[in-house]
Design a protein around this motif. Sequence first.
Motif, PDB file in Angstrom:
ATOM      1  N   TYR A  43     -15.431 -11.995   3.260  1.00 62.32           N
ATOM      2  CA  TYR A  43     -14.168 -11.289   3.209  1.00 62.32           C
ATOM      3  C   TYR A  43     -13.966 -10.436   4.458  1.00 62.32           C
ATOM      4  O   TYR A  43     -14.921  -9.921   5.026  1.00 62.32           O
ATOM      5  N   HIS A  44     -12.702 -10.291   4.852  1.00 62.90           N
ATOM      6  CA  HIS A  44     -12.317  -9.304   5.870  1.00 62.90           C
ATOM      7  C   HIS A  44     -11.819  -8.085   5.097  1.00 62.90           C
ATOM      8  O   HIS A  44     -11.119  -8.222   4.097  1.00 62.90           O
ATOM      9  N   VAL A  45     -12.204  -6.881   5.535  1.00 60.91           N
ATOM     10  CA  VAL A  45     -11.921  -5.659   4.786  1.00 60.91           C
ATOM     11  C   VAL A  45     -10.934  -4.765   5.526  1.00 60.91           C
ATOM     12  O   VAL A  45     -11.067  -4.543   6.727  1.00 60.91           O
ATOM     13  N   GLY A  46      -9.962  -4.270   4.787  1.00 61.01           N
ATOM     14  CA  GLY A  46      -9.046  -3.243   5.273  1.00 61.01           C
ATOM     15  C   GLY A  46      -8.955  -2.154   4.220  1.00 61.01           C
ATOM     16  O   GLY A  46      -9.384  -2.347   3.080  1.00 61.01           O
ATOM     17  N   VAL A  47      -8.407  -1.009   4.594  1.00 61.15           N
ATOM     18  CA  VAL A  47      -8.289   0.118   3.669  1.00 61.15           C
ATOM     19  C   VAL A  47      -6.813   0.439   3.482  1.00 61.15           C
ATOM     20  O   VAL A  47      -6.087   0.641   4.458  1.00 61.15           O
ATOM     21  N   TYR A  48      -6.382   0.502   2.224  1.00 61.77           N
ATOM     22  CA  TYR A  48      -5.005   0.852   1.921  1.00 61.77           C
ATOM     23  C   TYR A  48      -4.806   2.333   2.194  1.00 61.77           C
ATOM     24  O   TYR A  48      -5.589   3.169   1.746  1.00 61.77           O
ATOM     25  N   CYS A  49      -3.778   2.648   2.969  1.00 60.23           N
ATOM     26  CA  CYS A  49      -3.558   4.053   3.361  1.00 60.23           C
ATOM     27  C   CYS A  49      -2.126   4.507   3.095  1.00 60.23           C
ATOM     28  O   CYS A  49      -1.584   5.343   3.792  1.00 60.23           O
ATOM     29  N   GLY A  50      -1.516   3.982   2.072  1.00 64.80           N
ATOM     30  CA  GLY A  50      -0.136   4.345   1.741  1.00 64.80           C
ATOM     31  C   GLY A  50       0.689   3.079   1.758  1.00 64.80           C
ATOM     32  O   GLY A  50       0.439   2.169   0.987  1.00 64.80           O
ATOM     33  N   LYS A  51       1.612   2.984   2.664  1.00 58.46           N
ATOM     34  CA  LYS A  51       2.432   1.778   2.763  1.00 58.46           C
ATOM     35  C   LYS A  51       1.756   0.672   3.569  1.00 58.46           C
ATOM     36  O   LYS A  51       2.266  -0.427   3.639  1.00 58.46           O
TER      37      LYS A  51
END
Length: 175
Positions: A43-51
């Motif tokens: 998996y590639h990972v990102g972090v939700y930070c609002g919109k």
Amino acid sequence: MVTWDQIMFLIKGSHKNFDTIEEISLIRKGDLLMREISSIGPYHVGVYCGKHVIEFTAPENSKFSHQFTSCSSNSESGTVNKKSVKNFIAKKPYRVVRLRMAIPENFSALVEEAMDYDGIYHPLMNNCLHFALRLLELEPGSIPKSLPIQRDVEISMDDLEERATLTGRNNMEIN
């Protein structure tokens, strides 16, 4: 350095200290979005930070196959991006996981600071998961073995660090 436990987290997309969020509509700040890179993982990972979702990627001119077949570090900075959830997912299978503790109180400031990050991308030493863990103020080299489950009580980072020291945060277990 990527630990075996982190490799398994990136491949499986799950860990005992993270809850899987079934509905994308329930996403909240600090949740990890884990998008499949290929049908066999990882998996590639990102972090939700609002919109948006903030992510750290290899330099644009770097080939995916070269990133994983070469253990030598390149000298180019990775790229930090903010994307909409739709653009981050890019019509690929994905998971949303939530750490079972409160995100840092200064999370929004950490995201703004991270936009200027110019670290060297390396698939084993400094990758998307390391970046995401730093945003959650966890050590990039490991995920704590045991975290308190978030209930209605907020836990301070001092309390977490003390508990992590007592539980040996370098010995993570995968479900």
